[in-house]
Design a protein around this motif. Structure first.
Motif, PDB file in Angstrom:
ATOM      1  N   HIS A 186      -0.440  -7.467  14.297  1.00  0.00           N
ATOM      2  CA  HIS A 186       0.464  -8.231  13.642  1.00  0.00           C
ATOM      3  C   HIS A 186      -0.067  -8.550  12.335  1.00  0.00           C
ATOM      4  N   ALA A 238       3.413  -5.545   4.764  1.00  0.00           N
ATOM      5  CA  ALA A 238       3.973  -5.436   5.928  1.00  0.00           C
ATOM      6  C   ALA A 238       2.991  -4.402   6.809  1.00  0.00           C
ATOM      7  N   VAL A 239       3.180  -4.576   8.178  1.00  0.00           N
ATOM      8  CA  VAL A 239       2.356  -3.812   9.146  1.00  0.00           C
ATOM      9  C   VAL A 239       3.291  -3.480  10.308  1.00  0.00           C
ATOM     10  N   THR A 240       3.135  -2.226  10.737  1.00  0.00           N
ATOM     11  CA  THR A 240       3.620  -1.863  12.240  1.00  0.00           C
ATOM     12  C   THR A 240       2.539  -1.502  13.025  1.00  0.00           C
ATOM     13  N   THR A 241       2.672  -1.514  14.257  1.00  0.00           N
ATOM     14  CA  THR A 241       1.780  -0.797  15.255  1.00  0.00           C
ATOM     15  C   THR A 241       2.569  -0.088  16.171  1.00  0.00           C
ATOM     16  N   GLY A 242       1.892   0.824  16.968  1.00  0.00           N
ATOM     17  CA  GLY A 242       2.491   1.469  17.985  1.00  0.00           C
ATOM     18  C   GLY A 242       1.767   2.716  18.441  1.00  0.00           C
ATOM     19  N   GLN A 267      -1.958   1.949  13.325  1.00  0.00           N
ATOM     20  CA  GLN A 267      -1.361   0.879  12.560  1.00  0.00           C
ATOM     21  C   GLN A 267      -0.928   1.420  11.219  1.00  0.00           C
ATOM     22  N   HIS A 293      -0.115   0.193   7.464  1.00  0.00           N
ATOM     23  CA  HIS A 293       0.164  -0.849   6.455  1.00  0.00           C
ATOM     24  C   HIS A 293       0.792  -0.507   5.037  1.00  0.00           C
ATOM     25  N   SER A 348       1.047   3.623   1.328  1.00  0.00           N
ATOM     26  CA  SER A 348       0.547   3.071   2.681  1.00  0.00           C
ATOM     27  C   SER A 348      -0.783   3.399   3.108  1.00  0.00           C
ATOM     28  N   GLU A 368      -2.796   4.191   6.952  1.00  0.00           N
ATOM     29  CA  GLU A 368      -2.501   4.376   8.182  1.00  0.00           C
ATOM     30  C   GLU A 368      -3.778   4.730   9.120  1.00  0.00           C
TER      31      GLU A 368
END
Length: 115
Positions: A21, A29-33, A42, A44, A56, A58
């Motif tokens: 996070h 912002a960041v998201t992971t999955g 990840q 960003h 972005s 990745e």
């Protein structure tokens, strides 16, 4: 581009083992999955929410190869120059944002320097 996790002082390894996070330096912002094919990801956001384009970076780690990281830079920034020019020449603002966020691995990804 595939980049070994341990290059340039293990920057990518440190990035991928810290809290998912935590956004990169300068990222909005960041998201992971996990993708359907099992890649741990990840994503960003390099640009602010009110910027005129989106950029972005990745990071993807394959389930069968945890030593290398697939790194993508994506942008909607209007390109300049020839289609054969490298990303830093065609998308100068995106490249500047990516350099700030990618730290010591930026020259490997953006300039083709040896790891």
């Amino acid at each position: 581009m595939d980049i070994a996790r341990g290059v340039r002082g293990g920057y990518l390894d440190g990035l991928l083992t810290r809290s998912p996070h935590t956004p990169l330096e300068g990222c909005a912002a960041v998201t992971t999955g996990e993708e359907v094919d099992g890649h741990v990801c990840q994503f960003h956001l390099l640009t602010a929410f009110d910027d005129p384009f989106v950029a972005s970076v990745e990071f993807r780690v394959r389930p069968d190869d945890r030593q290398n990281v697939i790194v993508f830079v994506a942008t909607t920034e209007q390109p300049v120059g020839s289609p054969n020019d490298p990303l830093p020449a065609r998308h100068q603002r995106t490249a500047a944002l990516a350099r700030r966020s990618l730290g010591p691995v930026a020259p490997v990804l953006l300039d083709g320097q040896a790891p």
